[in-house]
Design a protein around this motif. Structure first.
Motif, short mmCIF file in Angstrom:
data_model
loop_
_atom_site.label_atom_id
_atom_site.label_comp_id
_atom_site.label_asym_id
_atom_site.label_seq_id
_atom_site.Cartn_x
_atom_site.Cartn_y
_atom_site.Cartn_z
N ILE A 1 -37.02 28.61 7.99
CA ILE A 1 -38.18 28.93 7.16
C ILE A 1 -39.36 29.03 8.11
CG2 ILE A 1 -39.73 28.06 5.36
CD1 ILE A 1 -37.32 26.59 4.16
N PRO A 2 -40.14 30.12 8.03
CA PRO A 2 -41.23 30.31 8.98
C PRO A 2 -42.08 29.04 9.16
CG PRO A 2 -41.04 32.23 7.59
CD PRO A 2 -40.09 31.20 7.03
N VAL A 3 -42.40 28.75 10.41
CA VAL A 3 -43.19 27.56 10.73
C VAL A 3 -44.67 27.96 10.75
CG1 VAL A 3 -43.65 25.79 12.48
CG2 VAL A 3 -41.30 26.57 12.10
N ASN A 4 -45.42 27.33 9.85
CA ASN A 4 -46.84 27.61 9.73
C ASN A 4 -47.54 26.31 9.35
OD1 ASN A 4 -49.44 28.35 8.87
ND2 ASN A 4 -48.73 30.39 8.26
N SER B 1 -48.38 24.24 5.80
CA SER B 1 -47.52 23.05 5.75
C SER B 1 -46.09 23.41 5.41
CB SER B 1 -48.05 22.01 4.75
OG SER B 1 -49.27 21.52 5.16
N GLU B 2 -45.57 24.41 6.13
CA GLU B 2 -44.19 24.79 5.90
C GLU B 2 -43.50 25.08 7.22
OE1 GLU B 2 -44.59 28.16 3.30
OE2 GLU B 2 -44.88 29.54 4.95
N GLY B 3 -42.20 24.99 7.19
CA GLY B 3 -41.39 25.29 8.35
C GLY B 3 -40.14 24.46 8.37
N LYS C 1 -38.91 33.66 10.90
CA LYS C 1 -37.52 33.34 10.60
C LYS C 1 -36.62 33.90 11.69
CE LYS C 1 -34.22 33.77 6.72
NZ LYS C 1 -33.03 33.60 7.43
N ASP C 2 -35.61 33.15 12.07
CA ASP C 2 -34.60 33.48 13.09
C ASP C 2 -35.14 33.48 14.51
OD1 ASP C 2 -32.48 33.66 11.28
OD2 ASP C 2 -32.99 35.74 10.81
N GLU C 3 -36.40 33.12 14.72
CA GLU C 3 -36.95 33.01 16.06
C GLU C 3 -36.41 31.72 16.69
OE1 GLU C 3 -41.38 33.22 18.14
OE2 GLU C 3 -41.16 33.53 15.97
N MET C 4 -36.18 31.76 17.99
CA MET C 4 -35.72 30.57 18.70
C MET C 4 -36.92 29.82 19.27
SD MET C 4 -32.52 30.52 18.17
CE MET C 4 -31.98 29.20 19.24
#
Length: 149
Positions: free
Chosen positions: A92-95, A99-101, A123-126
């Motif tokens: 889940i995108p980190v932001n 307050s999400e990720g 999403k899918d980023e290392m």
């Protein structure tokens, strides 16, 4: 009379060290031993107390880092500590501002936050795990040389 006090303090501090093996009271036990030796030659109480404090602090500051380095060589990181430095895939995108990720590492999903509020991850980023804050993994961008591998 002070000799008995310092000797008792030395014994108690040494006993605590033996029971805990945490390198916490041995430094003060050495300070108590120094004060005991001064009490044996009838030095005034204030000299004994100052010697206790000075010797304890010197022992703590100068020998503890060396001792912990050599005695903790075989200590292995456990649980979440062992994740620091590993790579993770963003689920889940980190932001931080939203307050999400969430990331996946070693087959487990973890809540994640960026080490810098202005940096987000798709999403899918290392990413690389830089640390742990509570129950969240703190992640950062992988170094360029790692990405080229």
């Amino acid at each position: 009379m002070y000799e008995i006090f310092w000797l008792a303090a030395f014994g108690v501090l040494l006993l605590i060290e033996i029971l805990t093996l945490g390198l916490t009271t041995v430094w003060f036990a050495v300070g108590a031993l120094a004060a005991f030796l001064l009490a044996l030659v009838n030095m005034p109480l204030y000299v004994q107390v100052v010697a206790f404090i000075v010797v304890s602090v010197i022992m703590l500051v100068f020998t503890r880092p060396v001792m912990t380095r050599y005695l903790n060589k075989t200590t292995t990181k456990t649980n979440a500590e062992s994740l620091v430095g590993h790579r993770a895939r963003v689920l889940i995108p980190v932001n931080n501002l939203k307050s999400e990720g969430q990331v996946m590492v070693n087959g487990m999903e973890w809540t994640a936050r960026s080490t810098k509020d202005e940096v987000t991850f798709r999403k899918d980023e290392m990413v690389r795990i830089a640390g742990i804050a509570g129950v969240k993994l703190m992640v950062e961008k992988e170094k360029e040389e790692e990405e080229s591998l």
